[in-house]
Scaffold this active site. Structure first.
Site: not given
Ligand code: G3H
Ligand code: ZN
Length: 307
Positions: A50, A82, A104, A209-210, A234
């Site tokens: 990242s 990333d 991105d 993502h996320g 996370t």
């Molecule tokens: O690009 C990285 C991810 O989208 C991680 O997201 O921290 O919510 O798991 P997250």
């Molecule tokens: Zn992400």
């Protein structure tokens, strides 16, 4: 094994309806935990670097750690950038041996996003490296977005079709209800939207993502509709910090940091194992490093059998 490209793991995943975990490579301990879990679960894995990891460890150092980790296991490992933010950074990653890139452009206009994605795809493809792009925008939990705001940023299925036709991107990160950096699993995905996007671009692997904040049920509903790369950061950080906190509390006078880092590493490994099983990628790799066909479907006990 030497690194493989994201195309080599996402195409089988798309065809066989499982998702490959894409876990953030922040430090040596987390990288070791991720590849060890993947090896033990016979699963392909994506280690992604990242922007935060680049600031913390440096691009070359992070890449070297992932390459070393990959060389010690015999499951396919991808080294992925990333949320790459510009052309130059993508070129540097190509030079550093990344086997998957990302641009991105989600905060740019559609036209700007198309133009830069095209440019990166062109050079990456010359080197045989696939590119993930993003359309729609996955927000940040710190922005405290309302439900309406999250919905307004979701990916439009028709635009997704145009975007892929114009750019030739190899995979597409879509916004469908998740938000980055949530600390509990409460987000429900808009499965109808995922289905509609997949219908427009059935041969393009979709990326979520996320994912730390997404409910388990939503993953299981989304995977059959083209979601085959799931980014988790996370959730692993939480596990790592929990391990360190517990051992710090248990040994308050210990001065060897490795004692604290070890338990963090164990907890990350368990968290990765849990996600790999949930995403259905456990057991998909045979002993030579290739994929079983069709994929074996493993699910965690409480979720019941695979559909
Ligand atoms: O690009 C990285 C991810 O989208 C991680 O997201 O921290 O919510 O798991 P997250
Ligand atoms: Zn992400």
């Amino acid at each position: 094994m030497t690194l493989v490209t994201s195309r080599e793991v996402l195409v089988p995943a798309l065809e066989q309806h499982f998702a490959v975990g894409a876990f953030n490579a922040n430090n040596m301990e987390q990288i070791q935990a991720i590849v060890e879990a993947a090896q033990e679960e016979h699963a392909p894995v994506i280690l992604q670097v990242s922007q935060g990891a680049i600031k913390y460890a440096g691009l070359e150092f992070a890449a070297a750690m992932v390459k070393t980790a990959a060389s010690l296991v015999d499951v396919p490992v991808v080294l992925h950038l990333d949320h790459g933010y510009d052309f130059g950074q993508n070129v540097l990653c190509l030079r550093a041996g990344f086997t998957s890139l990302m641009y991105d452009g989600s905060k740019k206009t559609f036209e700007e996003n198309v133009a830069m994605t095209q440019k990166i795809v062109e050079i990456a493809h010359i080197a045989g490296i696939p590119v993930e792009a993003e359309l729609g925008c996955v927000g940040q939990s710190t922005d405290k977005l309302s439900y309406e705001q999250v919905c307004a940023m979701m990916t439009d299925p028709q635009l997704a079709k145009q975007f892929i036709a114009l750019t030739g991107a190899d995979s597409l990160a879509i916004a469908c209800g998740s938000v980055h950096a949530m600390q509990s699993q409460e987000a429900e995905l808009d499965i109808e939207r995922v289905r509609a996007i997949h219908e427009q671009i059935p041969h393009t692997p979709l990326v979520l993502h996320g994912s730390s904040g997404v409910k388990n049920e939503s993953f299981l509903e989304a995977i059959p509709h083209g979601i085959c790369k799931i980014n988790v950061a996370t959730y692993l950080n939480q596990a790592f910090v929990r391990g360190m906190q517990e051992s710090l509390a248990q040994y308050p006078n210990e001065v060897d940091p490795r004692k604290f880092l070890s338990l963090g590493r164990e907890y990350v490994k368990e968290a990765v194992r849990e996600k790999i099983r949930l995403f259905g990628s456990a057991g998909t790799v045979h002993s030579g490093g290739g994929f079983h066909s069709p994929a074996k479907q493993f699910r965690s006990a409480e979720l019941g059998p695979a559909e």
